[in-house]
Design a protein around this motif. Structure first.
Motif, PDB file in Angstrom:
ATOM      1  N   UNK A 171       0.835  -1.280  -0.105  1.00 11.81           N
ATOM      2  CA  UNK A 171       0.015   0.037  -0.035  1.00 11.81           C
ATOM      3  C   UNK A 171       0.742   1.371   0.098  1.00 11.81           C
ATOM      4  N   UNK A 172       1.936   1.418   0.898  1.00  8.95           N
ATOM      5  CA  UNK A 172       2.751   2.664   0.788  1.00  8.95           C
ATOM      6  C   UNK A 172       3.125   3.128  -0.404  1.00  8.95           C
ATOM      7  N   UNK A 173       3.773   2.208  -1.142  1.00 10.74           N
ATOM      8  CA  UNK A 173       4.504   2.209  -2.546  1.00 10.74           C
ATOM      9  C   UNK A 173       3.374   2.465  -3.514  1.00 10.74           C
ATOM     10  N   UNK A 174       2.088   2.256  -3.467  1.00  7.41           N
ATOM     11  CA  UNK A 174       1.051   2.438  -4.297  1.00  7.41           C
ATOM     12  C   UNK A 174       0.709   4.055  -4.053  1.00  7.41           C
ATOM     13  N   UNK A 175       0.769   4.592  -2.919  1.00  3.04           N
ATOM     14  CA  UNK A 175       0.377   5.983  -2.628  1.00  3.04           C
ATOM     15  C   UNK A 175       1.502   6.730  -3.507  1.00  3.04           C
ATOM     16  N   UNK A 176       2.812   6.322  -3.168  1.00  5.04           N
ATOM     17  CA  UNK A 176       3.994   6.925  -3.927  1.00  5.04           C
ATOM     18  C   UNK A 176       3.526   7.057  -5.428  1.00  5.04           C
ATOM     19  N   UNK A 177       3.420   5.971  -5.913  1.00  4.18           N
ATOM     20  CA  UNK A 177       3.294   5.748  -7.430  1.00  4.18           C
ATOM     21  C   UNK A 177       2.066   6.496  -8.024  1.00  4.18           C
ATOM     22  N   UNK A 178       1.033   6.439  -7.443  1.00  5.79           N
ATOM     23  CA  UNK A 178      -0.187   7.265  -7.593  1.00  5.79           C
ATOM     24  C   UNK A 178       0.266   8.837  -7.619  1.00  5.79           C
ATOM     25  N   UNK A 185       0.495  11.518 -11.445  1.00  5.58           N
ATOM     26  CA  UNK A 185       0.111  12.904 -11.481  1.00  5.58           C
ATOM     27  C   UNK A 185       1.339  13.921 -11.541  1.00  5.58           C
ATOM     28  N   UNK A 186       2.388  13.234 -11.715  1.00  8.02           N
ATOM     29  CA  UNK A 186       3.608  14.186 -11.646  1.00  8.02           C
ATOM     30  C   UNK A 186       3.855  14.843 -10.344  1.00  8.02           C
ATOM     31  N   UNK A 187       3.565  14.283  -9.048  1.00  5.32           N
ATOM     32  CA  UNK A 187       4.057  14.647  -7.813  1.00  5.32           C
ATOM     33  C   UNK A 187       4.889  13.720  -7.313  1.00  5.32           C
ATOM     34  N   UNK A 188       6.173  14.225  -6.868  1.00  2.45           N
ATOM     35  CA  UNK A 188       7.315  13.491  -6.555  1.00  2.45           C
ATOM     36  C   UNK A 188       7.628  13.506  -5.187  1.00  2.45           C
ATOM     37  N   UNK A 189       7.179  14.559  -4.388  1.00  5.34           N
ATOM     38  CA  UNK A 189       7.611  14.709  -3.150  1.00  5.34           C
ATOM     39  C   UNK A 189       6.714  14.352  -2.196  1.00  5.34           C
ATOM     40  N   UNK A 190       5.956  12.949  -2.293  1.00  4.16           N
ATOM     41  CA  UNK A 190       5.262  12.563  -1.283  1.00  4.16           C
ATOM     42  C   UNK A 190       6.004  11.724  -0.379  1.00  4.16           C
ATOM     43  N   UNK A 191       5.729  11.611   0.942  1.00  9.11           N
ATOM     44  CA  UNK A 191       6.600  10.985   1.709  1.00  9.11           C
ATOM     45  C   UNK A 191       6.182   9.435   1.792  1.00  9.11           C
ATOM     46  N   UNK A 192       7.033   8.500   2.073  1.00 10.42           N
ATOM     47  CA  UNK A 192       6.557   7.175   2.041  1.00 10.42           C
ATOM     48  C   UNK A 192       5.701   6.666   3.455  1.00 10.42           C
ATOM     49  N   UNK A 193       4.443   6.705   3.226  1.00 14.12           N
ATOM     50  CA  UNK A 193       3.336   6.582   4.137  1.00 14.12           C
ATOM     51  C   UNK A 193       3.492   5.215   5.055  1.00 14.12           C
ATOM     52  N   UNK A 194       2.892   5.259   6.171  1.00 10.21           N
ATOM     53  CA  UNK A 194       2.549   3.875   6.955  1.00 10.21           C
ATOM     54  C   UNK A 194       1.884   3.060   6.335  1.00 10.21           C
ATOM     55  N   UNK A 195       1.575   1.855   6.317  1.00  3.14           N
ATOM     56  CA  UNK A 195       0.804   0.847   5.756  1.00  3.14           C
ATOM     57  C   UNK A 195      -1.096   1.284   6.117  1.00  3.14           C
ATOM     58  N   UNK A 196      -1.099   1.891   7.338  1.00  2.00           N
ATOM     59  CA  UNK A 196      -2.253   2.529   8.068  1.00  2.00           C
ATOM     60  C   UNK A 196      -2.572   3.867   7.320  1.00  2.00           C
ATOM     61  N   UNK A 197      -1.678   4.623   7.000  1.00  2.00           N
ATOM     62  CA  UNK A 197      -2.042   6.030   6.305  1.00  2.00           C
ATOM     63  C   UNK A 197      -2.283   5.680   4.712  1.00  2.00           C
ATOM     64  N   UNK A 222       9.858  -2.689  -2.026  1.00  7.34           N
ATOM     65  CA  UNK A 222       9.467  -1.352  -1.423  1.00  7.34           C
ATOM     66  C   UNK A 222       8.422  -1.412  -0.282  1.00  7.34           C
ATOM     67  N   UNK A 223       8.545  -1.835   0.725  1.00 10.24           N
ATOM     68  CA  UNK A 223       7.570  -1.887   1.914  1.00 10.24           C
ATOM     69  C   UNK A 223       8.308  -0.968   3.101  1.00 10.24           C
ATOM     70  N   UNK A 224       7.261  -0.791   3.795  1.00  8.13           N
ATOM     71  CA  UNK A 224       7.570   0.003   4.895  1.00  8.13           C
ATOM     72  C   UNK A 224       8.604  -0.389   6.002  1.00  8.13           C
TER      73      UNK A 224
END
Length: 328
Positions: A231-238, A242-254, A304-306
């Motif tokens: 899940x966390x890497x999916x958030x980064x990929x999403x 959209x051209x957004x590259x400054x997203x932190x690597x979130x927790x699985x809960x986030x 790439x897991x948390x």
């Protein structure tokens, strides 16, 4: 059954809310554990100015891991030629190879290692992106300077990283083993392989075509747990979609609370189908299928897991369920 060696690409994801130094400290534990599990090599990737990925120079991580292990191969996957003077790369990796004979690789790539144009220019002292000719000249110069370093003893093993037919053609022309970034551009893998094998010219570095394929791999006891860990890497990929590259690597809960759009879900599902996610049986079967489809001599797994323990567990499960896996 997987009948080729398995290795690891360590991207060094920085956990949301944690200092980057914790990720840095984890690299030695990761190397020691993968050596214990019998993995063939670990490569470290060069990245810059990202909240999700540590800006840790591969040459430093290689030296750090080599000091705490004894047998596993270590290298760059990759060190990015446009960002460095060729002679400096040859000296750095030549020195590492002399200190740790027959254990060091230099995987050479082209990208800037950042999505921030100002950082890319800073890395190149104000210059723009490298042209094809400049990149080819840089790779040739690195190889030439490596030969000059032979007086130190053992040379590092050079590889060329590629995600397109252009990169594959250069690897074939230079007679280098190729590392294909299937984990980034899986749609290019087969065409690049065909170009590489058709045009390969033997060299002092490699007598025959030699292929390593990098695969994103997330393995857990169940499909549901593997999806949670991915899940966390999916958030980064999403964000990248959209051209957004400054997203932190979130927790699985986030990540579980994140809302994906329908196009994002479709794109992520399409990408995941090309990789190796799921239960041990599903992942091992998929890896065996990829090895067969590509004729790879080796698979490089990036996970790439948390959490470090979750990442190590993924590698451990694959090892446990790959009875035929070729060891070092």
């Amino acid at each position: 059954m997987i009948d080729v060696p398995l290795s690891a690409l360590e991207v060094a994801m920085v956990q949301s809310g944690a200092p980057a130094v914790e990720t840095l400290r984890d690299t030695a534990t990761f190397a020691q554990e993968l050596e214990r599990l019998g993995y063939h090599r670990i490569w470290y990737a060069e990245h810059h100015h990202s909240p999700a990925i540590g800006a840790f120079p591969p040459v430093v991580l290689i030296a750090h891991a080599a000091a705490s292990t004894s047998a596993i191969r270590l290298g760059s996957g990759g060190v990015l030629a446009p960002n460095h003077a060729p002679i400096m790369l040859a000296e750095q990796f030549g020195t590492l190879a002399a200190l740790h004979p027959d254990r060091v690789d230099i995987g050479i790539g082209r990208g800037p290692g950042t999505f921030d144009e100002s950082i890319a220019r800073a890395l190149r002292r104000g210059a723009g992106p490298a042209t094809d000719a400049e990149y080819q000249a840089d790779v040739a110069a690195i190889l030439a300077f490596l030969v000059d370093e032979v007086s130190l003893g053992a040379l590092p093993e050079p590889w060329l990283l590629a995600s397109s037919t252009a990169g594959a053609a250069l690897a074939a022309e230079l007679g280098l083993p190729i590392a294909l970034a299937h984990h980034i551009r899986p749609e290019n893998t087969q065409a690049a392989l065909e170009r590489y094998r058709a045009g390969f010219t033997p060299s002092r570095w490699c007598e025959r075509p030699r292929v390593l394929v990098c695969v994103e791999t997330v393995c857990a006891e169940t499909e549901e747990e593997a999806a949670r860990r991915a899940g966390p890497m999916n958030v980064v990929k999403a964000g990248l979609l959209k051209g957004i590259s400054d997203i932190p690597f979130p927790t699985p809960e986030e990540a579980a609370d994140h809302t994906f759009t329908a196009p994002e879900r479709e794109a992520l599902a399409g990408f995941r189908a090309q990789q190796a996610h799921g239960s041990p049986k599903a992942v091992v079967n998929r890896l065996a299928q990829l090895a067969d489809e590509t004729g790879a001599d080796e698979l490089l797994l990036t996970t790439p897991v948390y959490d470090l323990q979750d990442r190590l567990r993924s590698y451990e499960l694959i090892r446990e369920h790959s009875n035929g896996m070729t060891a070092r």
